[in-house]
Design an enzyme around this catalytic site. Structure first.
Site, PDB file in Angstrom:
ATOM      1  N   ASP A  56      -3.426  -2.139   1.247  1.00  0.00           N
ATOM      2  CA  ASP A  56      -4.382  -2.450   2.055  1.00  0.00           C
ATOM      3  C   ASP A  56      -4.111  -1.768   3.361  1.00  0.00           C
ATOM      4  O   ASP A  56      -3.308  -2.391   4.030  1.00  0.00           O
ATOM      5  CB  ASP A  56      -4.995  -4.001   2.112  1.00  0.00           C
ATOM      6  CG  ASP A  56      -6.072  -4.118   2.874  1.00  0.00           C
ATOM      7  OD1 ASP A  56      -7.126  -3.637   2.428  1.00  0.00           O
ATOM      8  OD2 ASP A  56      -5.944  -4.590   4.055  1.00  0.00           O
ATOM      9  N   TYR A  61      -4.509  -0.561  12.233  1.00  0.00           N
ATOM     10  CA  TYR A  61      -3.516  -1.272  12.006  1.00  0.00           C
ATOM     11  C   TYR A  61      -2.067  -0.536  12.694  1.00  0.00           C
ATOM     12  O   TYR A  61      -1.202  -0.959  12.935  1.00  0.00           O
ATOM     13  CB  TYR A  61      -2.971  -1.587  10.488  1.00  0.00           C
ATOM     14  CG  TYR A  61      -3.888  -2.409   9.888  1.00  0.00           C
ATOM     15  CD1 TYR A  61      -4.837  -3.169  10.486  1.00  0.00           C
ATOM     16  CD2 TYR A  61      -3.944  -2.709   8.406  1.00  0.00           C
ATOM     17  CE1 TYR A  61      -5.696  -4.102   9.916  1.00  0.00           C
ATOM     18  CE2 TYR A  61      -4.599  -3.563   7.879  1.00  0.00           C
ATOM     19  CZ  TYR A  61      -5.749  -4.255   8.472  1.00  0.00           C
ATOM     20  OH  TYR A  61      -6.505  -5.220   8.167  1.00  0.00           O
ATOM     21  N   LYS A  89      -9.471   1.762   6.107  1.00  0.00           N
ATOM     22  CA  LYS A  89     -10.777   1.256   6.913  1.00  0.00           C
ATOM     23  C   LYS A  89     -11.277   1.901   7.998  1.00  0.00           C
ATOM     24  O   LYS A  89     -10.460   2.481   8.738  1.00  0.00           O
ATOM     25  CB  LYS A  89     -10.623  -0.052   7.041  1.00  0.00           C
ATOM     26  CG  LYS A  89     -10.031  -0.985   6.121  1.00  0.00           C
ATOM     27  CD  LYS A  89     -10.140  -2.407   6.337  1.00  0.00           C
ATOM     28  CE  LYS A  89      -9.185  -3.253   5.308  1.00  0.00           C
ATOM     29  NZ  LYS A  89      -7.705  -3.419   5.595  1.00  0.00           N
ATOM     30  N   HIS A 122     -14.917  -1.737   8.337  1.00  0.00           N
ATOM     31  CA  HIS A 122     -13.880  -2.754   8.645  1.00  0.00           C
ATOM     32  C   HIS A 122     -14.741  -3.943   9.048  1.00  0.00           C
ATOM     33  O   HIS A 122     -14.363  -5.051   8.499  1.00  0.00           O
ATOM     34  CB  HIS A 122     -12.888  -2.357   9.733  1.00  0.00           C
ATOM     35  CG  HIS A 122     -11.576  -3.063   9.516  1.00  0.00           C
ATOM     36  ND1 HIS A 122     -10.314  -2.667   9.855  1.00  0.00           N
ATOM     37  CD2 HIS A 122     -11.370  -4.357   9.393  1.00  0.00           C
ATOM     38  CE1 HIS A 122      -9.342  -3.298   9.908  1.00  0.00           C
ATOM     39  NE2 HIS A 122      -9.979  -4.705   9.596  1.00  0.00           N
TER      40      HIS A 122
HETATM   41  N1  LIG Z   1     -10.525  -6.687   6.608  1.00  0.00           N
HETATM   42  C1  LIG Z   1     -10.126  -7.582   7.506  1.00  0.00           C
HETATM   43  O1  LIG Z   1     -10.777  -7.816   8.605  1.00  0.00           O
HETATM   44  C2  LIG Z   1      -8.785  -8.090   7.466  1.00  0.00           C
HETATM   45  C3  LIG Z   1      -8.263  -9.072   8.271  1.00  0.00           C
HETATM   46  C4  LIG Z   1      -7.109  -9.687   8.407  1.00  0.00           C
HETATM   47  C5  LIG Z   1      -6.296  -9.270   7.335  1.00  0.00           C
HETATM   48  N2  LIG Z   1      -6.661  -8.161   6.490  1.00  0.00           N
HETATM   49  C6  LIG Z   1      -5.644  -7.694   5.583  1.00  0.00           C
HETATM   50  O2  LIG Z   1      -5.110  -8.979   4.892  1.00  0.00           O
HETATM   51  C7  LIG Z   1      -3.598  -8.876   4.806  1.00  0.00           C
HETATM   52  C8  LIG Z   1      -3.051 -10.175   4.478  1.00  0.00           C
HETATM   53  O3  LIG Z   1      -3.398 -10.965   5.432  1.00  0.00           O
HETATM   54  P1  LIG Z   1      -2.297 -11.567   6.693  1.00  0.00           P
HETATM   55  O4  LIG Z   1      -1.173 -10.735   6.766  1.00  0.00           O
HETATM   56  O5  LIG Z   1      -3.072 -11.944   7.933  1.00  0.00           O
HETATM   57  O6  LIG Z   1      -1.817 -13.130   5.948  1.00  0.00           O
HETATM   58  P2  LIG Z   1      -1.203 -13.611   4.870  1.00  0.00           P
HETATM   59  O7  LIG Z   1      -0.881 -12.314   3.550  1.00  0.00           O
HETATM   60  O8  LIG Z   1      -2.147 -14.712   4.249  1.00  0.00           O
HETATM   61  O9  LIG Z   1       0.187 -14.218   5.345  1.00  0.00           O
HETATM   62  C9  LIG Z   1       1.097 -13.506   5.482  1.00  0.00           C
HETATM   63  C10 LIG Z   1       2.616 -14.171   5.887  1.00  0.00           C
HETATM   64  O10 LIG Z   1       3.061 -14.952   4.674  1.00  0.00           O
HETATM   65  C11 LIG Z   1       4.088 -14.714   4.690  1.00  0.00           C
HETATM   66  N3  LIG Z   1       4.632 -14.961   3.225  1.00  0.00           N
HETATM   67  C12 LIG Z   1       3.945 -13.843   2.346  1.00  0.00           C
HETATM   68  N4  LIG Z   1       4.553 -14.043   0.918  1.00  0.00           N
HETATM   69  C13 LIG Z   1       5.443 -15.265   1.130  1.00  0.00           C
HETATM   70  C14 LIG Z   1       6.268 -15.877   0.328  1.00  0.00           C
HETATM   71  N5  LIG Z   1       6.159 -15.463  -0.996  1.00  0.00           N
HETATM   72  N6  LIG Z   1       6.943 -16.720   0.679  1.00  0.00           N
HETATM   73  C15 LIG Z   1       6.995 -17.018   2.012  1.00  0.00           C
HETATM   74  N7  LIG Z   1       6.105 -16.502   2.812  1.00  0.00           N
HETATM   75  C16 LIG Z   1       5.480 -15.684   2.422  1.00  0.00           C
HETATM   76  C17 LIG Z   1       4.561 -13.479   5.457  1.00  0.00           C
HETATM   77  O11 LIG Z   1       5.806 -13.723   5.967  1.00  0.00           O
HETATM   78  P3  LIG Z   1       7.122 -12.490   5.317  1.00  0.00           P
HETATM   79  O12 LIG Z   1       6.850 -11.420   5.947  1.00  0.00           O
HETATM   80  O13 LIG Z   1       8.322 -13.278   6.218  1.00  0.00           O
HETATM   81  O14 LIG Z   1       7.453 -12.818   3.960  1.00  0.00           O
HETATM   82  C18 LIG Z   1       3.621 -13.466   6.501  1.00  0.00           C
HETATM   83  O15 LIG Z   1       3.926 -14.045   7.560  1.00  0.00           O
HETATM   84  C19 LIG Z   1      -3.490  -8.191   6.068  1.00  0.00           C
HETATM   85  O16 LIG Z   1      -2.103  -7.547   6.116  1.00  0.00           O
HETATM   86  C20 LIG Z   1      -4.150  -6.906   5.992  1.00  0.00           C
HETATM   87  O17 LIG Z   1      -4.048  -5.945   5.225  1.00  0.00           O
HETATM   88  C21 LIG Z   1      -7.835  -7.777   6.489  1.00  0.00           C
END
Ligand SMILES: NC(=O)c1ccc[n+]([C@@H]2O[C@H](COP(=O)([O-])OP(=O)(O)OC[C@H]3O[C@@H](n4cnc5c(N)ncnc54)[C@H](OP(=O)(O)O)[C@@H]3O)[C@@H](O)[C@H]2O)c1
Length: 337
Positions: A56, A61, A89, A122
């Site tokens: 994604d 980003y 996006k 986006h």
């Molecule tokens: N379309 C949109 O508007 C939009 C908005 C927000 C996000 N996004 C997309 O969604 C993706 C995910 O969202 P996010 O990055 O905000 O949050 P998330 O995936 O909910 O959380 C990521 C966090 O969780 C930790 N983590 C992941 N797997 C783990 C595990 N197995 N054990 C322990 N900790 C774990 C990671 O730390 P570590 O690195 O230390 O593992 C990181 O700090 C983004 O990267 C982006 O691509 C899209």
């Protein structure tokens, strides 16, 4: 469990309305202002090595160029390009008719790809802000959702499909009233809706609407984004991975609570895109999609912990002073002007 990785053929996939198969888990690549582009690119390489086949990405980003360099190395050793699903996006400052196609071409050049599998708008607003700005920051050019303008952007995305630059197009951060208008007027239907989805924010009505209308829900912040930027935090926010129900299941299975969130998401029917830069974590997130499913009791218990807690409220995209973030999300079924 295979410590070296997961056979991608075993990972569940979603069938889109075109018949294309999209892996039901992807790697998020938004570094939340603290993960460098180089670290993210290294994680992409590592994740593909352990069996991820869905990324994604997004121009905003700020790391597509580094990810592209990583992909070049990946393709040299396999898998092939057509074995990988890559989403990018269109950022809010490129909604103008003259900009959308150029922006997709820029993402393709940065990612060193000939085509994308999915290209999303986006946000449904052309409102943008300088990187890292405060949550109170408002741009004088910001405006509400104007369907006529959104359709001009969408027509450009439709052209991208005709040009072979992306196989599918879709949307993100929409609401039911906005989606209804798009579904009515689109020549090419959106194939996915990327939306915030985690145990404390399940959006059941929107989730069902998306699926009932031929789109696949992609779930962002599937773990509750514990490391999200400060600007995206408010005192009311709850923490999914501290929820007693999630913790109890995690303890029983001997996994981190984050893994329970990902496993629940895949089983519920959305496609989570968890971010991790740590091999054991991104590997555990992938492995949990091929192990014994959660029980019906687990699924029922998690259904019961929805807190309607939206984390990404989008305040910087508001178009009036002293406006509440709820106005972005059409909570009473009306598009706010
Ligand atoms: N379309 C949109 O508007 C939009 C908005 C927000 C996000 N996004 C997309 O969604 C993706 C995910 O969202 P996010 O990055 O905000 O949050 P998330 O995936 O909910 O959380 C990521 C966090 O969780 C930790 N983590 C992941 N797997 C783990 C595990 N197995 N054990 C322990 N900790 C774990 C990671 O730390 P570590 O690195 O230390 O593992 C990181 O700090 C983004 O990267 C982006 O691509 C899209």
């Amino acid at each position: 469990m295979n410590r070296d990785g997961v056979d991608p053929a075993l990972v569940p996939a979603r069938t889109l309305y075109t018949g294309a198969r999209m892996p039901a888990i992807g790697l998020g690549t938004f570094g939340s202002d603290h993960i460098s582009a180089g670290e993210m690119a290294a994680a992409v390489k590592g994740a593909i090595r352990v069996g991820y086949r869905h990324l994604d990405c997004a121009s905003v980003y700020g790391n597509e160029d580094r990810i592209g360099a990583a992909l070049r190395e990946v393709f040299d050793a396999g898998p092939r390009r057509d074995e990988l699903w890559v989403t990018s996006k269109l950022w809010n400052d490129k909604h103008a008719e003259a900009d959308a196609i150029a922006s997709c071409r820029k993402s393709l050049a940065d990612l060193r790809l000939d085509y994308l599998d999915m290209y999303l708008v986006h946000w449904p607003f052309p409102n943008f802000h300088p990187p890292g700005c405060s949550v109170e920051s408002r741009s004088p050019d910001s405006r509400p959702y104007i369907h006529e303008n959104f359709m001009k952007t969408w027509r450009q995305l439709e052209r991208l499909v005709g040009m072979g630059l992306t196989r599918h197009i879709g949307v993100s951060n929409m609401t039911i009233p906005k989606l209804k208008l798009l579904l009515r007027d689109a020549s090419i239907q959106p194939a996915v809706h990327e939306m915030e989805l985690h145990p404390h924010f399940q959006q059941p009505e929107l989730f069902e609407f998306v699926r009932a209308n031929g789109m696949e829900p992609i779930g962002y912040c599937p773990i509750g984004s514990p490391d999200r930027p400060l600007r995206d935090r408010t005192p009311e926010d709850t923490v999914d991975i501290e929820d007693p129900v999630i913790r109890a299941i995690a303890e029983r299975l001997g996994v981190h609570p984050a893994v329970v969130c990902v496993k629940w998401a895949v089983e519920r029917g959305q496609t989570p895109i968890p971010l991790s830069t740590k091999r054991p974590n991104y590997l555990a997130n992938l492995q949990c999609t091929v192990t014994e499913p959660l029980t019906a009791a687990d699924m029922g218990a998690i259904a019961g912990i929805d807190r309607n807690c939206r984390l990404i409220k989008g305040q910087v995209f508001l178009w009036k002073e002293n406006q509440s973030w709820e106005d972005l999300w059409d909570l009473d079924g009306e598009i706010k002007s």
